[in-house]
Design an enzyme around this catalytic site. Sequence first.
Site, short mmCIF file in Angstrom:
data_model
loop_
_atom_site.label_atom_id
_atom_site.label_comp_id
_atom_site.label_asym_id
_atom_site.label_seq_id
_atom_site.Cartn_x
_atom_site.Cartn_y
_atom_site.Cartn_z
N PRO A 10 20.47 -7.51 -141.25
CA PRO A 10 21.03 -5.65 -141.02
C PRO A 10 21.59 -4.74 -141.67
O PRO A 10 22.05 -5.21 -142.42
CB PRO A 10 22.17 -6.39 -139.61
CG PRO A 10 22.58 -7.49 -140.41
CD PRO A 10 21.60 -8.47 -141.11
N ASN A 11 21.03 -3.63 -141.31
CA ASN A 11 21.86 -2.25 -141.53
C ASN A 11 21.19 -2.10 -142.97
O ASN A 11 20.70 -1.06 -143.63
CB ASN A 11 23.11 -2.51 -141.66
CG ASN A 11 23.78 -2.05 -140.50
OD1 ASN A 11 23.40 -1.38 -139.98
ND2 ASN A 11 24.45 -3.66 -140.15
N ARG A 18 22.75 5.30 -146.53
CA ARG A 18 23.91 4.69 -146.37
C ARG A 18 24.62 4.39 -147.23
O ARG A 18 24.05 3.48 -148.81
CB ARG A 18 23.29 2.81 -145.81
CG ARG A 18 24.27 2.16 -145.76
CD ARG A 18 24.10 0.19 -145.32
NE ARG A 18 25.14 -0.49 -145.29
CZ ARG A 18 25.09 -1.44 -145.35
NH1 ARG A 18 23.91 -2.12 -145.17
NH2 ARG A 18 26.07 -2.39 -144.67
N TYR A 23 24.80 1.40 -152.30
CA TYR A 23 23.41 -0.24 -152.54
C TYR A 23 22.75 1.21 -153.39
O TYR A 23 21.08 0.95 -153.14
CB TYR A 23 23.06 0.25 -151.00
CG TYR A 23 24.28 -0.53 -149.93
CD1 TYR A 23 24.94 -2.00 -150.57
CD2 TYR A 23 25.28 -0.09 -149.43
CE1 TYR A 23 26.01 -2.35 -150.01
CE2 TYR A 23 26.12 -0.76 -148.01
CZ TYR A 23 26.62 -1.95 -148.66
OH TYR A 23 26.90 -2.76 -148.03
N ASN A 75 18.69 -11.18 -148.48
CA ASN A 75 19.88 -10.06 -148.50
C ASN A 75 20.14 -10.32 -147.54
O ASN A 75 20.07 -9.68 -146.39
CB ASN A 75 19.82 -8.57 -149.48
CG ASN A 75 21.38 -8.50 -148.91
OD1 ASN A 75 22.63 -8.53 -148.47
ND2 ASN A 75 20.76 -6.93 -149.93
N ALA A 78 25.59 -8.23 -143.75
CA ALA A 78 26.62 -8.49 -143.40
C ALA A 78 26.72 -10.00 -143.10
O ALA A 78 27.64 -10.52 -142.96
CB ALA A 78 27.82 -8.27 -142.49
N GLU A 99 20.28 -15.70 -153.35
CA GLU A 99 20.97 -14.53 -152.77
C GLU A 99 21.70 -13.89 -153.52
O GLU A 99 21.53 -13.77 -154.52
CB GLU A 99 21.89 -15.37 -151.94
CG GLU A 99 22.94 -14.82 -151.36
CD GLU A 99 24.41 -15.62 -151.44
OE1 GLU A 99 24.47 -16.09 -151.65
OE2 GLU A 99 25.50 -14.02 -150.74
N HIS A 101 22.24 -9.68 -153.69
CA HIS A 101 23.05 -8.78 -152.80
C HIS A 101 23.39 -7.24 -153.77
O HIS A 101 23.20 -7.43 -155.08
CB HIS A 101 25.46 -9.06 -152.88
CG HIS A 101 24.76 -9.71 -151.54
ND1 HIS A 101 25.41 -9.76 -150.23
CD2 HIS A 101 25.15 -11.22 -152.40
CE1 HIS A 101 25.25 -11.03 -149.81
NE2 HIS A 101 24.94 -11.61 -151.15
N ARG A 108 35.13 -5.75 -153.81
CA ARG A 108 35.35 -4.88 -152.16
C ARG A 108 36.07 -5.45 -151.41
O ARG A 108 36.82 -6.65 -151.89
CB ARG A 108 33.23 -4.80 -151.76
CG ARG A 108 32.10 -4.27 -152.44
CD ARG A 108 31.08 -3.48 -151.75
NE ARG A 108 31.21 -2.62 -150.98
CZ ARG A 108 30.16 -2.55 -149.96
NH1 ARG A 108 28.79 -3.31 -150.37
NH2 ARG A 108 30.63 -2.18 -149.17
C1 DQA Z 1 25.88 -6.37 -149.00
C2 DQA Z 1 27.13 -6.71 -148.92
C3 DQA Z 1 27.08 -6.88 -147.41
O1 DQA Z 1 28.39 -7.54 -147.21
C4 DQA Z 1 27.23 -5.73 -146.49
O2 DQA Z 1 27.09 -6.58 -145.16
C5 DQA Z 1 25.78 -6.00 -146.39
C6 DQA Z 1 25.31 -5.45 -147.66
C7 DQA Z 1 24.81 -5.92 -150.36
O3 DQA Z 1 23.47 -5.25 -150.30
O4 DQA Z 1 25.56 -5.28 -150.73
O5 DQA Z 1 24.72 -5.65 -145.78
O6 DQA Z 1 25.03 -7.51 -148.66
#
Ligand code: DQA
Length: 146
Positions: A10-11, A18, A23, A75, A78, A99, A101, A108
Amino acid sequence: MTRILLLHGPNLSQLGERDPEQYGSLSLSQLVDAATEAAGEAGADLDHAQYEREGELVARVHLARTDGTDAVVINPGAFTHYSYALRDALDILDIPKVEVHLSNVHARESFRHRSVVSAVCDGTIAGLGVDGYRAAISLAAARARA
Ligand code: DQA
Protein backbone atom coordinates in the site's frame (compact mmCIF):
# COMPACT_ATOMS: atom_id res chain seq x y z
CA MET A 1 13.74 -17.20 -19.23
CA THR A 2 13.76 -16.58 -15.48
CA ARG A 3 10.55 -14.90 -14.31
CA ILE A 4 10.76 -12.43 -11.45
CA LEU A 5 7.66 -11.03 -9.79
CA LEU A 6 8.03 -7.55 -8.26
CA LEU A 7 5.33 -6.80 -5.68
CA HIS A 8 4.44 -3.55 -3.96
CA GLY A 9 2.14 -2.98 -1.01
CA PRO A 10 0.00 0.00 0.00
CA ASN A 11 0.79 3.66 -0.68
CA LEU A 12 3.66 2.83 -3.01
CA SER A 13 1.30 3.87 -5.82
CA GLN A 14 1.95 7.39 -4.57
CA LEU A 15 5.72 7.35 -5.15
CA GLY A 16 7.05 10.52 -6.71
CA GLU A 17 4.70 12.67 -4.63
CA ARG A 18 4.97 10.87 -1.31
CA ASP A 19 7.76 12.05 1.02
CA PRO A 20 10.53 12.32 -1.62
CA GLU A 21 13.18 12.74 1.10
CA GLN A 22 12.52 9.18 2.21
CA TYR A 23 11.40 7.57 -1.02
CA GLY A 24 13.07 9.55 -3.80
CA SER A 25 11.49 11.33 -6.73
CA LEU A 26 10.73 8.41 -9.06
CA SER A 27 7.09 7.50 -9.66
CA LEU A 28 6.09 3.85 -9.29
CA SER A 29 6.08 3.40 -13.05
CA GLN A 30 9.58 4.89 -13.34
CA LEU A 31 10.76 2.58 -10.57
CA VAL A 32 9.22 -0.40 -12.38
CA ASP A 33 10.94 0.70 -15.62
CA ALA A 34 14.32 0.70 -13.82
CA ALA A 35 13.50 -2.71 -12.32
CA THR A 36 12.52 -4.07 -15.75
CA GLU A 37 15.84 -2.87 -17.16
CA ALA A 38 17.74 -4.52 -14.29
CA ALA A 39 15.82 -7.76 -14.90
CA GLY A 40 16.75 -7.64 -18.59
CA GLU A 41 20.43 -7.21 -17.68
CA ALA A 42 20.08 -10.25 -15.39
CA GLY A 43 18.50 -12.29 -18.20
CA ALA A 44 15.08 -12.26 -16.58
CA ASP A 45 11.53 -11.13 -17.34
CA LEU A 46 9.75 -8.96 -14.80
CA ASP A 47 6.07 -9.01 -13.84
CA HIS A 48 4.83 -6.29 -11.54
CA ALA A 49 1.79 -5.70 -9.34
CA GLN A 50 0.91 -3.19 -6.62
CA TYR A 51 -1.96 -3.59 -4.14
CA GLU A 52 -3.45 -1.30 -1.55
CA ARG A 53 -5.30 -4.23 0.06
CA GLU A 54 -3.70 -6.96 2.13
CA GLY A 55 -5.94 -9.79 0.83
CA GLU A 56 -5.14 -8.97 -2.79
CA LEU A 57 -1.41 -8.99 -2.10
CA VAL A 58 -1.74 -12.32 -0.26
CA ALA A 59 -3.73 -13.79 -3.16
CA ARG A 60 -1.03 -12.69 -5.66
CA VAL A 61 1.63 -14.39 -3.54
CA HIS A 62 -0.47 -17.59 -3.62
CA LEU A 63 -0.76 -17.36 -7.40
CA ALA A 64 3.03 -17.14 -7.68
CA ARG A 65 3.19 -20.77 -6.49
CA THR A 66 1.70 -22.00 -9.76
CA ASP A 67 2.09 -19.32 -12.45
CA GLY A 68 5.73 -19.97 -13.35
CA THR A 69 7.26 -17.28 -11.12
CA ASP A 70 10.88 -18.19 -10.30
CA ALA A 71 11.65 -15.50 -7.67
CA VAL A 72 9.90 -12.65 -5.86
CA VAL A 73 11.14 -9.18 -4.94
CA ILE A 74 8.71 -7.51 -2.55
CA ASN A 75 8.33 -4.13 -0.93
CA PRO A 76 5.31 -4.72 1.31
CA GLY A 77 5.07 -1.08 2.45
CA ALA A 78 3.54 -0.77 5.91
CA PHE A 79 2.39 -4.44 5.78
CA THR A 80 6.08 -5.19 6.43
CA HIS A 81 5.60 -4.25 10.05
CA TYR A 82 2.45 -6.13 11.01
CA SER A 83 0.98 -8.43 8.36
CA TYR A 84 1.19 -12.01 9.60
CA ALA A 85 -1.11 -12.98 6.73
CA LEU A 86 1.49 -11.79 4.21
CA ARG A 87 4.26 -13.41 6.24
CA ASP A 88 2.47 -16.77 6.17
CA ALA A 89 1.73 -16.50 2.43
CA LEU A 90 5.42 -15.82 1.71
CA ASP A 91 6.41 -18.69 3.98
CA ILE A 92 4.55 -21.24 1.83
CA LEU A 93 5.98 -19.82 -1.41
CA ASP A 94 9.02 -22.00 -1.91
CA ILE A 95 11.16 -19.87 -4.28
CA PRO A 96 13.80 -17.15 -3.65
CA LYS A 97 12.28 -14.06 -2.04
CA VAL A 98 14.02 -10.72 -1.48
CA GLU A 99 12.48 -7.99 0.70
CA VAL A 100 13.32 -4.45 -0.38
CA HIS A 101 12.67 -0.99 1.05
CA LEU A 102 13.48 2.33 -0.55
CA SER A 103 14.15 4.06 2.76
CA ASN A 104 16.43 3.04 5.61
CA VAL A 105 13.67 1.75 7.86
CA HIS A 106 16.16 1.30 10.74
CA ALA A 107 16.91 5.02 10.83
CA ARG A 108 13.22 5.95 11.07
CA GLU A 109 10.35 5.57 13.58
CA SER A 110 10.66 2.55 15.88
CA PHE A 111 7.55 0.85 14.42
CA ARG A 112 9.47 0.55 11.13
CA HIS A 113 12.41 -1.27 12.73
CA ARG A 114 10.58 -4.56 12.90
CA SER A 115 9.72 -6.61 9.83
CA VAL A 116 7.47 -9.64 10.23
CA VAL A 117 8.36 -10.85 6.72
CA SER A 118 12.19 -10.76 6.91
CA ALA A 119 12.38 -14.18 8.56
CA VAL A 120 10.62 -15.84 5.59
CA CYS A 121 12.65 -14.01 2.92
CA ASP A 122 16.15 -14.92 1.77
CA GLY A 123 17.39 -11.42 2.58
CA THR A 124 16.50 -7.76 2.91
CA ILE A 125 17.84 -4.59 1.27
CA ALA A 126 16.84 -1.24 2.79
CA GLY A 127 17.84 2.37 2.35
CA LEU A 128 19.41 2.21 -1.10
CA GLY A 129 16.50 3.51 -3.14
CA VAL A 130 16.31 2.34 -6.75
CA ASP A 131 19.83 0.87 -6.49
CA GLY A 132 18.50 -1.49 -3.83
CA TYR A 133 15.86 -2.68 -6.30
CA ARG A 134 18.51 -3.28 -8.97
CA ALA A 135 20.56 -5.33 -6.50
CA ALA A 136 17.50 -7.25 -5.27
CA ILE A 137 16.50 -8.19 -8.81
CA SER A 138 19.97 -9.29 -9.81
CA LEU A 139 20.30 -11.40 -6.63
CA ALA A 140 16.81 -12.87 -7.03
CA ALA A 141 17.61 -13.89 -10.64
CA ALA A 142 20.92 -15.46 -9.60
CA ARG A 143 19.28 -17.37 -6.75
CA ALA A 144 16.44 -18.58 -8.96
CA ARG A 145 19.02 -20.14 -11.29
CA ALA A 146 21.27 -21.57 -8.55
C1 DQA B 1 8.81 1.31 2.86
C2 DQA B 1 9.02 1.54 4.35
C3 DQA B 1 7.74 1.29 5.14
O1 DQA B 1 7.93 1.55 6.52
C4 DQA B 1 6.62 2.20 4.65
O2 DQA B 1 5.42 1.91 5.32
C5 DQA B 1 6.44 2.14 3.17
C6 DQA B 1 7.64 2.12 2.32
C7 DQA B 1 10.06 1.68 2.04
O3 DQA B 1 10.12 1.31 0.87
O4 DQA B 1 10.97 2.35 2.55
O5 DQA B 1 5.33 2.23 2.65
O6 DQA B 1 8.55 -0.08 2.65
